[in-house]
Scaffold this active site. Structure first.
Site, PDB file in Angstrom:
ATOM      1  CB  VAL A  43     -30.549 -72.684 -46.517  1.00 52.47           C
ATOM      2  CG1 VAL A  43     -31.308 -73.048 -45.252  1.00 52.47           C
ATOM      3  CG2 VAL A  43     -31.444 -71.915 -47.480  1.00 52.47           C
ATOM      4  CB  THR A  87     -24.112 -67.628 -40.676  1.00 51.78           C
ATOM      5  OG1 THR A  87     -24.899 -67.098 -41.743  1.00 51.78           O
ATOM      6  CG2 THR A  87     -22.705 -67.045 -40.764  1.00 51.78           C
ATOM      7  CG  ASN A  88     -24.154 -71.662 -45.235  1.00 53.07           C
ATOM      8  OD1 ASN A  88     -23.735 -72.248 -44.242  1.00 53.07           O
ATOM      9  ND2 ASN A  88     -24.804 -72.270 -46.195  1.00 53.07           N
ATOM     10  NE  ARG A  89     -16.894 -66.001 -47.496  1.00 49.79           N
ATOM     11  CZ  ARG A  89     -15.756 -65.846 -48.153  1.00 49.79           C
ATOM     12  NH1 ARG A  89     -14.844 -66.777 -48.107  1.00 49.79           N
ATOM     13  NH2 ARG A  89     -15.547 -64.755 -48.856  1.00 49.79           N
ATOM     14  CB  SER A  90     -24.717 -65.850 -48.540  1.00 44.22           C
ATOM     15  OG  SER A  90     -25.632 -65.227 -49.417  1.00 44.22           O
TER      16      SER A  90
END
Ligand code: C5P
Length: 215
Positions: free
Chosen positions: A90, A21-24
């Site tokens: 994304v 995943t990405n950090r958000s």
């Protein structure tokens, strides 16, 4: 305006229990949705997994997990919108194969083969034929200005909102943010650092103006 917004990260499965995943946190995207609703706009929020409740008053809320799901949700809705703001972080790559069973911890190293995900913002004009106001985000650790300008052109945006994510005091998980705005005509703007809600209100006002100019 009818406004489409993407927010939050995406999750790309590795096996039944793991993902990349990405950090958000989704805070900026949800703040944008809230600001747009309070200005009386019709808002469709497409969000990856976040710990936030969707704001009240949305025309539609679509919860997605993967980049592919977000792509499909955008594809099916963007045609009827006047403006689209792509705030989601994304994942750029996903595992080429999703293991059906949990990968066991047998080897000392594990190699994952990744493939590119759909570029949703990049496809807005070229794949979806979107002609409305298009706003992208860019989280950068280096060469913020050059990367932001290149992204604005490559993805044919009207506005690109750039964040310097090498700074710890703002950005990820924080309620505050500092952004630099790049316009299609070359203008650059540095709004004051502030609460994500204040930045969201300002961005919605800018999108309103751009939409009026587009007619
Ligand atoms: O080029 P980059 O991925 O850094 O661009 C970031 C912008 O593109 C953000 O607005 C993000 O929401 C959007 N994006 C997207 N689909 C992707 C990757 C990024 O919509 N697969």
């Amino acid at each position: 305006m009818r406004l489409l917004l993407t927010a939050g990260p995406t999750r790309e499965a590795i096996d039944p229990v793991r993902y990349i995943t990405n950090r958000s946190s989704g805070k900026m995207g949800h703040a944008l949705a809230e600001a747009a609703v309070s200005k009386g706009h019709e808002v469709i929020l497409i969000s990856g997994p976040v710990a936030l409740a969707p704001p009240a008053g949305l025309a539609e809320f679509v919860a997605v997990e993967s980049a592919r799901e977000m792509f499909e949700a955008v594809r099916d809705r963007i045609g009827k919108c006047d403006a689209a703001i792509f705030c989601a972080a994304v994942a750029d790559y996903r595992p080429r194969r999703i293991a059906e069973r949990k990968i066991k911890k047998t080897g000392d190293t594990l190699t994952l083969e990744l493939e590119k995900t759909e570029d949703i913002l990049g496809g807005a004009r070229t794949v979806f034929g979107f002609a409305g106001v298009l706003v992208g985000f860019a989280a950068e650790t280096d060469n913020l200005d050059a990367n932001a300008r290149a992204k604005l052109e490559r993805k044919d945006c009207d506005l690109l909102v750039a964040n310097d994510v090498s700074r710890r005091d703002i950005g990820f998980d924080s309620g505050e943010n500092e952004v630099r705005l790049f316009y299609r005509d070359g203008r650059v703007e540095d709004p004051p650092m502030g609460a994500k809600s204040a930045i969201a209100e300002r961005l919605i006002r800018i999108v309103e103006t751009l939409a009026t100019q587009q007619g």
